[in-house]
Scaffold this motif. Structure first.
Motif, PDB file in Angstrom:
ATOM      1  N   GLY A 281       0.751  -1.179   0.112  1.00 33.36           N
ATOM      2  CA  GLY A 281      -0.093  -0.079   0.204  1.00 33.36           C
ATOM      3  C   GLY A 281       0.857   1.216  -0.072  1.00 33.36           C
ATOM      4  N   LYS A 282       1.939   1.249   0.787  1.00 29.59           N
ATOM      5  CA  LYS A 282       2.654   2.328   0.752  1.00 29.59           C
ATOM      6  C   LYS A 282       3.634   2.710  -0.470  1.00 29.59           C
ATOM      7  CE  LYS A 282       5.083   3.644   4.588  1.00 29.59           C
ATOM      8  NZ  LYS A 282       4.316   4.974   5.063  1.00 29.59           N
ATOM      9  N   LEU A 283       3.739   1.495  -1.207  1.00 36.75           N
ATOM     10  CA  LEU A 283       4.244   1.626  -2.569  1.00 36.75           C
ATOM     11  C   LEU A 283       3.453   2.357  -3.495  1.00 36.75           C
ATOM     12  CD1 LEU A 283       6.483  -1.500  -2.197  1.00 36.75           C
ATOM     13  CD2 LEU A 283       7.327   0.757  -2.347  1.00 36.75           C
ATOM     14  N   GLY A 284       2.325   2.506  -3.389  1.00 32.55           N
ATOM     15  CA  GLY A 284       1.244   3.246  -4.099  1.00 32.55           C
ATOM     16  C   GLY A 284       0.171   2.317  -4.807  1.00 32.55           C
ATOM     17  N   TYR A 285      -0.217   1.089  -4.119  1.00 25.18           N
ATOM     18  CA  TYR A 285      -1.082   0.516  -4.718  1.00 25.18           C
ATOM     19  C   TYR A 285      -2.299   0.205  -3.716  1.00 25.18           C
ATOM     20  CZ  TYR A 285       2.330  -1.492  -8.356  1.00 25.18           C
ATOM     21  OH  TYR A 285       3.152  -1.383  -9.134  1.00 25.18           O
ATOM     22  N   LEU A 286      -3.534  -0.062  -4.296  1.00 23.25           N
ATOM     23  CA  LEU A 286      -4.522  -0.425  -3.525  1.00 23.25           C
ATOM     24  C   LEU A 286      -4.611  -1.884  -3.452  1.00 23.25           C
ATOM     25  CD1 LEU A 286      -7.253   0.646  -2.097  1.00 23.25           C
ATOM     26  CD2 LEU A 286      -8.564   0.309  -4.324  1.00 23.25           C
ATOM     27  N   VAL A 287      -4.468  -2.472  -2.186  1.00 26.14           N
ATOM     28  CA  VAL A 287      -4.259  -3.874  -2.070  1.00 26.14           C
ATOM     29  C   VAL A 287      -5.861  -4.380  -2.169  1.00 26.14           C
ATOM     30  CG1 VAL A 287      -3.584  -5.698  -0.661  1.00 26.14           C
ATOM     31  CG2 VAL A 287      -2.298  -3.462  -1.022  1.00 26.14           C
ATOM     32  N   VAL A 288      -6.113  -5.554  -2.787  1.00 25.71           N
ATOM     33  CA  VAL A 288      -7.253  -6.169  -3.135  1.00 25.71           C
ATOM     34  C   VAL A 288      -6.966  -7.697  -2.720  1.00 25.71           C
ATOM     35  CG1 VAL A 288      -9.339  -6.796  -4.326  1.00 25.71           C
ATOM     36  CG2 VAL A 288      -8.161  -4.662  -4.749  1.00 25.71           C
ATOM     37  N   ASN A 289      -7.590  -8.011  -1.271  1.00 27.51           N
ATOM     38  CA  ASN A 289      -7.606  -9.432  -0.872  1.00 27.51           C
ATOM     39  C   ASN A 289      -8.633 -10.288  -1.338  1.00 27.51           C
ATOM     40  OD1 ASN A 289      -6.222  -7.508   1.589  1.00 27.51           O
ATOM     41  ND2 ASN A 289      -5.039  -8.882   1.072  1.00 27.51           N
ATOM     42  N   VAL A 290      -8.321 -11.206  -2.197  1.00 25.81           N
ATOM     43  CA  VAL A 290      -9.374 -12.069  -2.832  1.00 25.81           C
ATOM     44  C   VAL A 290      -9.064 -13.505  -1.850  1.00 25.81           C
ATOM     45  CG1 VAL A 290     -10.158 -13.291  -4.836  1.00 25.81           C
ATOM     46  CG2 VAL A 290      -9.460 -11.171  -4.928  1.00 25.81           C
ATOM     47  N   THR A 291      -9.843 -13.678  -0.918  1.00 26.72           N
ATOM     48  CA  THR A 291      -9.600 -14.816  -0.133  1.00 26.72           C
ATOM     49  C   THR A 291     -10.444 -16.173  -0.717  1.00 26.72           C
ATOM     50  OG1 THR A 291     -11.457 -14.325   1.603  1.00 26.72           O
ATOM     51  CG2 THR A 291      -9.336 -13.151   1.651  1.00 26.72           C
ATOM     52  N   ALA A 292      -9.842 -17.319   0.045  1.00 27.16           N
ATOM     53  CA  ALA A 292     -10.259 -18.490  -0.263  1.00 27.16           C
ATOM     54  C   ALA A 292     -11.595 -18.588   0.026  1.00 27.16           C
ATOM     55  CB  ALA A 292      -9.483 -19.746   0.436  1.00 27.16           C
ATOM     56  N   ASP A 293     -12.272 -17.820   1.208  1.00 30.77           N
ATOM     57  CA  ASP A 293     -13.713 -17.890   1.589  1.00 30.77           C
ATOM     58  C   ASP A 293     -14.665 -17.384   0.471  1.00 30.77           C
ATOM     59  OD1 ASP A 293     -13.072 -18.913   3.900  1.00 30.77           O
ATOM     60  OD2 ASP A 293     -13.019 -17.398   5.189  1.00 30.77           O
ATOM     61  N   MET A 294     -13.787 -16.415  -0.233  1.00 35.87           N
ATOM     62  CA  MET A 294     -14.813 -15.589  -1.289  1.00 35.87           C
ATOM     63  C   MET A 294     -15.069 -16.601  -2.474  1.00 35.87           C
ATOM     64  SD  MET A 294     -13.080 -11.918  -0.944  1.00 35.87           S
ATOM     65  CE  MET A 294     -13.432 -10.684   0.185  1.00 35.87           C
ATOM     66  N   LEU A 295     -14.226 -17.429  -2.579  1.00 38.92           N
ATOM     67  CA  LEU A 295     -13.979 -18.208  -4.124  1.00 38.92           C
ATOM     68  C   LEU A 295     -14.983 -19.196  -4.270  1.00 38.92           C
ATOM     69  CD1 LEU A 295     -10.175 -17.398  -4.674  1.00 38.92           C
ATOM     70  CD2 LEU A 295     -11.987 -16.338  -5.810  1.00 38.92           C
ATOM     71  N   ALA A 296     -15.088 -19.564  -5.294  1.00 45.00           N
ATOM     72  CA  ALA A 296     -15.695 -21.033  -5.574  1.00 45.00           C
ATOM     73  C   ALA A 296     -14.903 -22.110  -5.045  1.00 45.00           C
ATOM     74  CB  ALA A 296     -16.226 -21.126  -6.858  1.00 45.00           C
ATOM     75  N   GLY A 297     -15.143 -23.095  -4.721  1.00 52.41           N
ATOM     76  CA  GLY A 297     -14.444 -24.362  -4.286  1.00 52.41           C
ATOM     77  C   GLY A 297     -13.807 -25.088  -5.484  1.00 52.41           C
ATOM     78  N   GLN A 298     -12.749 -25.700  -5.140  1.00 54.49           N
ATOM     79  CA  GLN A 298     -11.885 -26.252  -6.177  1.00 54.49           C
ATOM     80  C   GLN A 298     -12.979 -27.226  -7.181  1.00 54.49           C
ATOM     81  OE1 GLN A 298      -8.856 -26.105  -7.343  1.00 54.49           O
ATOM     82  NE2 GLN A 298      -8.825 -24.178  -6.236  1.00 54.49           N
ATOM     83  N   GLY A 299     -13.760 -28.027  -6.108  1.00 53.11           N
ATOM     84  CA  GLY A 299     -14.776 -28.805  -7.040  1.00 53.11           C
ATOM     85  C   GLY A 299     -15.443 -28.366  -8.212  1.00 53.11           C
ATOM     86  N   ILE A 300     -16.201 -26.998  -8.095  1.00 59.67           N
ATOM     87  CA  ILE A 300     -16.939 -26.525  -8.754  1.00 59.67           C
ATOM     88  C   ILE A 300     -16.105 -25.884  -9.893  1.00 59.67           C
ATOM     89  CG2 ILE A 300     -18.421 -24.341  -9.146  1.00 59.67           C
ATOM     90  CD1 ILE A 300     -19.318 -24.513  -6.196  1.00 59.67           C
ATOM     91  N   MET A 301     -15.011 -25.616  -9.488  1.00 53.73           N
ATOM     92  CA  MET A 301     -14.046 -24.886 -10.647  1.00 53.73           C
ATOM     93  C   MET A 301     -13.789 -26.066 -11.703  1.00 53.73           C
ATOM     94  SD  MET A 301     -11.264 -22.426  -8.662  1.00 53.73           S
ATOM     95  CE  MET A 301     -11.688 -20.996  -8.029  1.00 53.73           C
TER      96      MET A 301
END
Length: 328
Positions: A281-301
């Motif tokens: 963030g201090k290096l000038g980026y907006l950090v976006v955390n895409v976590t495992a809880d948010m994503l579809a399970g491996q089975g669905i993928m």
């Protein structure tokens, strides 16, 4: 999680390291320093805020518990699991003064110093220490010096032994990457700069990261361009995915699995992940955390690509909204 589900690995004057304390045994030894983990020492960290706060406060109050091993355990635990606690700066300030004396006498080996550097950097602490102005018994006056600078001088003296161990110089390189951002005016000895150069970045791109990268680059509604994977954004900080959005906003997407969070609470980031986000963030980026809880399970993928893509896109939009809200 109930205490019966975890093992408290302790170090204190009355117990041997590794003794398992459960239930009321904890109250018999309030000055113990705890590392809260699963029953396997290599298991993910557990978060139990009241217990951690009690242990940290005990170290502050009990001078008997302030030997190098206990303090080092306490600071590493605080950095990993208590980075948002108001007790942490007090703990580092109290322990730093004691460590400054031990470093002056050359009583700390390279392994202890590297662990101390890791904890201090991850917790983003740099307390001032009172140290003698000169050498030997003639040094009657004291001066105030930042703890991290004292630590770097001690690490310089142990640079040869640290260089012989890849885990040690790898851990030290991580601390130096943090300080390059959080303490940009810090004077790092050349011996430690050379050690940092020994570290090499190894990128293992997960299937999930590949899916997120593909969707970021192929969804016009997100308004992103220049989508790239495994990017060095400065000072050796590699980001999973970078992209540029509207008005030139620079995004850093991190696809974080369970290992980045407390095992019993997926909302609690571990300290090394939190400081990573802070530095990026201090290096000038907006950090976006895409976590495992948010994503579809491996089975669905694997079985339903269109549904998985839809869920992943929803997770990305949600994560971007959360990041934008934090920025405001």
């Amino acid at each position: 999680a109930p205490l019966s589900d975890v093992v408290l690995y302790c170090v204190c004057p009355c117990l041997k390291q590794g003794v398992a304390l459960l239930g009321t045994s904890w109250h018999a030894h309030p000055h113990c320093v705890v590392l809260v983990r699963g029953s396997n020492p290599a298991a993910p960290r557990w978060h139990h805020k009241p217990l951690l706060e009690q242990a940290a406060t005990a170290v502050l109050k009990n001078k008997e518990a302030r030997n190098a091993r206990i303090m080092n355990k306490a600071l590493m635990c605080a950095a990993l699991l208590m980075h948002s606690s108001s007790t942490t700066p007090k703990l580092f300030s109290a322990c730093a003064q004691r460590f400054a004396s031990l470093m002056r006498r050359g009583e700390l080996n390279g392994r202890v110093l590297v662990r101390l550097a890791w904890a201090t950097a991850v917790a983003n602490q740099n307390p001032d220490c009172q140290v003698p102005a000169g050498q030997g018994k003639a040094a009657t006056k004291t001066v105030v010096r930042p703890f991290v600078q004292l630590l770097l001088e001690a690490l310089k003296d142990k640079s040869q032994s640290i260089a012989a161990s890849k885990p040690l110089y790898g851990s030290l390189a991580f601390s130096l990457r943090i300080w390059a951002v959080t303490l940009p005016s810090l004077k790092v000895p050349q011996e430690l700069v050379d050690l940092r150069k020994k570290e090499s970045h190894s990128s293992t791109v997960s299937d999930t990261q590949k899916v997120v990268t593909r969707i970021l680059g192929s969804t016009p509604s997100l308004g992103l361009h220049k989508v790239q994977s495994e990017v060095n954004v400065g000072h050796g900080w590699f980001v999973d995915i970078t992209a540029t959005g509207a008005a030139g906003v620079k995004y850093a997407f991190e696809v974080d699995g369970p290992q980045h969070f407390a095992a019993n609470d997926s909302t609690v980031q571990l300290g090394n992940t939190a400081i990573r986000d802070h530095c990026v963030g201090k290096l000038g980026y907006l950090v976006v955390n895409v976590t495992a809880d948010m994503l579809a399970g491996q089975g669905i993928m694997q079985t339903n690509k269109s549904m998985a893509d839809k869920q992943t896109l929803g997770a990305i939009k949600n994560a971007m909204a959360v990041a934008a809200g934090k920025q405001q």
